[in-house]
Design a protein around this motif. Structure first.
Motif, short mmCIF file in Angstrom:
data_model
loop_
_atom_site.label_atom_id
_atom_site.label_comp_id
_atom_site.label_asym_id
_atom_site.label_seq_id
_atom_site.Cartn_x
_atom_site.Cartn_y
_atom_site.Cartn_z
N UNK A 83 0.83 -1.21 0.00
CA UNK A 83 0.00 0.00 0.00
C UNK A 83 0.86 1.26 0.00
N UNK A 84 0.22 2.37 -0.36
CA UNK A 84 0.86 3.68 -0.34
C UNK A 84 0.57 4.35 1.00
N UNK A 85 1.62 4.63 1.75
CA UNK A 85 1.47 5.24 3.07
C UNK A 85 1.68 6.75 3.00
N UNK A 86 0.80 7.50 3.64
CA UNK A 86 0.97 8.95 3.81
C UNK A 86 0.15 9.41 5.00
N UNK A 87 0.79 10.10 5.94
CA UNK A 87 0.10 10.67 7.09
C UNK A 87 0.72 12.04 7.37
N UNK A 88 -0.04 13.10 7.17
CA UNK A 88 0.43 14.45 7.48
C UNK A 88 -0.75 15.38 7.62
N UNK A 89 -0.46 16.61 8.05
CA UNK A 89 -1.51 17.60 8.23
C UNK A 89 -1.89 18.23 6.90
N UNK A 131 9.19 4.49 11.79
CA UNK A 131 9.64 3.10 11.68
C UNK A 131 8.53 2.21 11.13
N UNK A 132 7.31 2.39 11.64
CA UNK A 132 6.19 1.57 11.17
C UNK A 132 5.79 1.91 9.74
N UNK A 133 6.05 3.14 9.30
CA UNK A 133 5.76 3.49 7.91
C UNK A 133 6.60 2.66 6.95
N UNK A 134 7.76 2.23 7.42
CA UNK A 134 8.64 1.43 6.57
C UNK A 134 8.15 -0.01 6.42
N UNK A 135 7.02 -0.33 7.05
CA UNK A 135 6.39 -1.62 6.81
C UNK A 135 5.62 -1.62 5.50
N UNK A 136 5.50 -0.45 4.88
CA UNK A 136 4.76 -0.31 3.63
C UNK A 136 5.72 -0.24 2.45
N UNK A 137 5.28 -0.75 1.31
CA UNK A 137 6.13 -0.72 0.12
C UNK A 137 6.30 0.69 -0.44
N UNK A 138 5.28 1.53 -0.27
CA UNK A 138 5.29 2.83 -0.93
C UNK A 138 5.02 3.94 0.08
N UNK A 139 5.81 5.01 -0.02
CA UNK A 139 5.66 6.19 0.83
C UNK A 139 5.40 7.39 -0.07
N UNK A 140 4.34 8.13 0.18
CA UNK A 140 4.03 9.31 -0.64
C UNK A 140 4.71 10.55 -0.08
N UNK A 141 5.11 11.42 -0.99
CA UNK A 141 5.70 12.71 -0.62
C UNK A 141 4.84 13.78 -1.27
N UNK A 142 4.18 14.58 -0.47
CA UNK A 142 3.24 15.59 -1.00
C UNK A 142 3.56 16.97 -0.46
N UNK A 143 4.82 17.35 -0.48
CA UNK A 143 5.23 18.65 0.02
C UNK A 143 5.10 19.72 -1.05
N UNK A 144 5.36 19.34 -2.30
CA UNK A 144 5.31 20.33 -3.37
C UNK A 144 6.60 21.09 -3.54
N UNK A 145 7.64 20.76 -2.77
CA UNK A 145 8.92 21.47 -2.87
C UNK A 145 10.05 20.45 -2.93
N UNK A 146 9.95 19.54 -3.87
CA UNK A 146 10.92 18.44 -3.93
C UNK A 146 11.38 18.23 -5.36
N UNK A 147 12.67 17.99 -5.53
CA UNK A 147 13.18 17.61 -6.84
C UNK A 147 14.43 16.75 -6.63
N UNK A 148 14.73 15.92 -7.60
CA UNK A 148 15.94 15.13 -7.55
C UNK A 148 16.90 15.64 -8.62
#
Length: 204
Positions: A83-89, A131-148
């Motif tokens: 599953x895709x994990x995301x928890x934030x305000x 740590x528990x978020x790493x039990x998920x295959x996918x982690x979402x990043x929804x900051x809007x200020x990210x680039x690689x």
């Protein structure tokens, strides 16, 4: 370096700092966690998360990383939650984050949920430790200020800003777990083992 015999001769000095992701008014002189090139009035300070959190379930950064390392050794990729994990305000980048929640609603691959840090009920029901978020295959990043700056490493999967293609991307990754694992492994090498180390933070 100098020293004064009479401390009363020293003028009072005020230090102003913010612990938000970005300073709301970069024109004022203050200490902050991040800055843009043109923000000449901002002085950078280390992230407090390297030493302490006032939330149960989140320890100092070094402790969290150590626990994740141990967990990764014991847990194979194929046994992670698909599953895709995301928890934030929602208050930070609300339009962006509400779009994520709406697209992920009722999807079988979704573990996406808003978190209210100041709500005891939400913290009890919605909070998931790093740590528990790493039990998920996918982690979402929804900051809007990210680039690689090193896209060739394929350390993340990019989606449209309105998340309109998120469902299709998730279905593809779930159908091709070897590709998903390769992206996750590259992300670990790029971020956890490079850009997000205490040494890299100090250099920044």
């Amino acid at each position: 370096m100098t020293a004064l015999a009479e401390r009363r001769e020293l003028s009072n000095i005020e230090f102003v700092f913010t612990i938000e992701d970005m300073a709301s008014d970069p024109n004022n002189a203050l200490w902050a966690l991040t800055r843009l090139v043109q923000d000449h009035g901002i002085w950078l300070m280390p992230d407090f998360g390297f030493w302490s959190w006032n939330v149960e379930g989140i320890g100092p950064y070094g402790q969290v990383v150590s626990e994740i390392f141990s967990q990764d050794i014991d847990q194979e990729w194929k046994n992670k939650e698909r599953k895709l994990m995301w928890r934030e305000k929602l208050s930070f980048a609300p339009k962006l984050r509400r779009a994520l929640i709406e697209v992920a609603k009722n999807k079988p691959w979704s573990a996406v949920r808003a978190l209210q840090w100041k709500s005891e009920d939400s913290m009890r029901e919605d909070f998931v430790s790093p740590v528990d978020q790493c039990n998920y295959m996918f982690i979402a990043h929804a900051e809007g200020r990210f680039r690689s700056s090193n896209v060739k490493l394929q350390n993340f999967v990019e989606v449209e800003r309105d998340f309109s293609d998120l469902d299709a991307k998730m279905e593809h990754l779930l159908a091709h777990p070897e590709e998903a694992k390769r992206v996750a492994d590259n992300s670990v090498k790029t971020f956890r083992e490079r850009y997000l180390t205490p040494a890299a933070e100090a250099c920044y």
